[in-house]
Design a protein around this motif. Structure first.
Motif, PDB file in Angstrom:
ATOM      1  N   TRP A  92      37.183  36.859  68.716  1.00 10.50           N
ATOM      2  CA  TRP A  92      38.458  35.995  68.969  1.00 10.50           C
ATOM      3  C   TRP A  92      39.656  36.671  68.580  1.00 10.50           C
ATOM      4  N   LYS A  93      40.263  37.496  69.446  1.00 11.75           N
ATOM      5  CA  LYS A  93      41.168  38.485  68.986  1.00 11.75           C
ATOM      6  C   LYS A  93      42.080  37.834  68.149  1.00 11.75           C
ATOM      7  N   GLY A  94      42.690  38.608  67.003  1.00 13.95           N
ATOM      8  CA  GLY A  94      43.729  37.896  66.161  1.00 13.95           C
ATOM      9  C   GLY A  94      43.173  36.934  65.179  1.00 13.95           C
ATOM     10  N   VAL A  95      42.001  36.255  65.278  1.00  9.98           N
ATOM     11  CA  VAL A  95      41.657  35.324  64.287  1.00  9.98           C
ATOM     12  C   VAL A  95      41.787  35.571  62.700  1.00  9.98           C
ATOM     13  N   GLU A  96      41.526  36.760  62.558  1.00  5.22           N
ATOM     14  CA  GLU A  96      41.794  37.194  61.130  1.00  5.22           C
ATOM     15  C   GLU A  96      43.106  36.947  60.597  1.00  5.22           C
ATOM     16  N   ASN A  97      44.076  36.704  61.471  1.00  6.38           N
ATOM     17  CA  ASN A  97      45.337  36.800  61.012  1.00  6.38           C
ATOM     18  C   ASN A  97      45.603  35.231  60.628  1.00  6.38           C
ATOM     19  N   HIS A  98      44.482  34.227  61.044  1.00  4.41           N
ATOM     20  CA  HIS A  98      44.978  32.801  60.792  1.00  4.41           C
ATOM     21  C   HIS A  98      44.737  32.584  59.196  1.00  4.41           C
ATOM     22  N   PRO A  99      45.626  31.838  58.594  1.00  6.84           N
ATOM     23  CA  PRO A  99      45.517  31.745  56.966  1.00  6.84           C
ATOM     24  C   PRO A  99      44.277  31.122  56.597  1.00  6.84           C
TER      25      PRO A  99
END
Ligand SMILES: NC(=O)c1ccc[n+]([C@@H]2O[C@H](COP(=O)([O-])OP(=O)(O)OC[C@H]3O[C@@H](n4cnc5c(N)ncnc54)[C@H](OP(=O)(O)O)[C@@H]3O)[C@@H](O)[C@H]2O)c1
Length: 336
Positions: free
Chosen positions: A315-322
């Motif tokens: 899920w592209k970008g999920v690692e930026n979720h707090p």
């Protein structure tokens, strides 16, 4: 060993359940019916598997055919990433109960600790023009959990749990909730044994359910063209020589050894199969025992973090979720 007792309600959860991810509605309806006939009493589904309605049909038919009652069954489903907020819990749960054709579920899990904004028409995540998932940065586990507690009081959910949460996230809910998490569902198999997390759960009276207990051999095809995934991530656990050797000595299959290994340690397993032969095979776990020597051998297959398959980075970008639970994975990659 066929059941584990859940904290607070003392409900019995069968240590064998049927996984249903990647099983289409057309196929899963007859599979669930067959599984119930074979003695499975625990079914694991989720909003995101898009098969709750078919599973509901199978269960209704099985009950209408006089083969058992709702009380004989343990049904788990999950609040999706697109509904991971207090204001959406009731909406999704009601819809899921309607699809499952049930008044209550035995276990309701928050599927993942992060949340995406929801496309109101399709009930799928909003994806931005750059391909990144539209993160809901306001995810607040405690307020979501409190609504789940209310739903439990209303009788819509019997037991509450989490999935894919890390220790710190679970601890926060324990500290701020009335009903403590009763179950944690995480990836867990011989290559990824999660010993620290299991100790933490045992200390807090939380039952652990192992997803991908066979190393999820079918996931390779599913993820083949997904962002951020390499087929190398998928272990061939069923082909491992030591697992095969132990299987031969018990006249069992490698899958039965991998499942028995977990069940014998009071871990709940939910292998998915839609094949009649493998459904039967996976249910035949309680007529043999692994020796301490064999248990020790299997313990040594643990690869720690290198054994993890499901990191959700597809899920592209999920690692930026707090609340992305595996921040250490991306931090380690940054320093390489
Ligand atoms: N909470 C979460 O985020 C999460 C994530 C992943 C999975 N899950 C749950 O956990 C369940 C299990 O995980 P999973 O489906 O990823 O992986 P799994 O159960 O480890 O493996 C399922 C795969 O193995 C095959 N298989 C089943 N029994 C077998 C046997 N005896 N011998 C050889 N192959 C066999 C199945 O194919 P056939 O169907 O052809 O037999 C399927 O391709 C899921 O279905 C889902 O319910 C939860």
């Amino acid at each position: 060993m066929k059941h584990v007792k859940l904290s607070q309600t003392a409900d019995l959860m069968p240590t064998l359940g049927l996984g249903t991810w990647q099983a289409s509605p057309e196929v899963i309806e007859s599979t669930v019916y067959k599984a119930l006939d074979l003695g499975y009493r625990h079914i694991d589904t989720a909003f995101n598997y898009n098969n709750e309605e078919a599973i509901g049909n199978a269960i209704k038919k099985w009950i209408d055919d006089g083969k058992g009652t709702r009380k004989d069954l343990f049904i788990t489903t999950k609040l999706p990433h697109v509904g991971n907020r207090a204001s959406d819990v009731k909406k999704f749960l009601d819809l899921q109960l309607k699809r499952l054709q049930m008044d209550y579920v035995d276990l309701y899990l928050i599927h993942v600790p992060f949340g995406f904004h929801c496309d109101a028409e399709t009930l799928t995540p909003v994806v931005n023009s750059n391909g990144e998932y539209d993160l809901d940065l306001d995810t607040d586990h405690v307020s979501t959990w409190k609504v789940m507690e209310c739903c439990q009081k209303e009788g819509l959910i019997r037991n509450l749990g989490l999935s894919n949460f890390n220790e710190a996230q679970i601890e926060k809910i324990i500290d701020e909730s009335t009903v403590k998490p009763q179950v944690l569902q995480v990836e867990l198999h011989a290559y990824f044994q999660q010993m620290d997390l299991r100790k933490f759960c045992s200390d807090h009276d939380i039952v652990v359910t192992a997803y991908a207990p066979l190393g999820s051999p079918g996931a390779k095809d599913h993820f083949v063209n997904k962002y951020n995934y390499s087929p190398d991530a998928f272990p061939d656990l069923l082909g491992h020589p030591e697992v095969n050797e132990i299987a031969k000595s018990h006249e069992k299959t490698p899958a039965q050894i991998l499942l028995r290994y977990l069940v014998q340690q009071s871990v709940v397993v939910i292998p998915k199969s839609t094949s009649d032969k493998r459904l039967k095979e996976n249910a035949s776990l309680y007529d043999f025992e692994l020796t301490p020597y064999e248990i020790n051998k299997l313990k040594k297959l643990d690869r720690g973090e290198d054994g993890r398959i499901f990191n959700f980075l597809f899920w592209k970008g999920v690692e930026n979720h707090p609340e992305y639970p595996f921040k250490f994975l991306t931090l380690a990659a940054d320093t390489k």
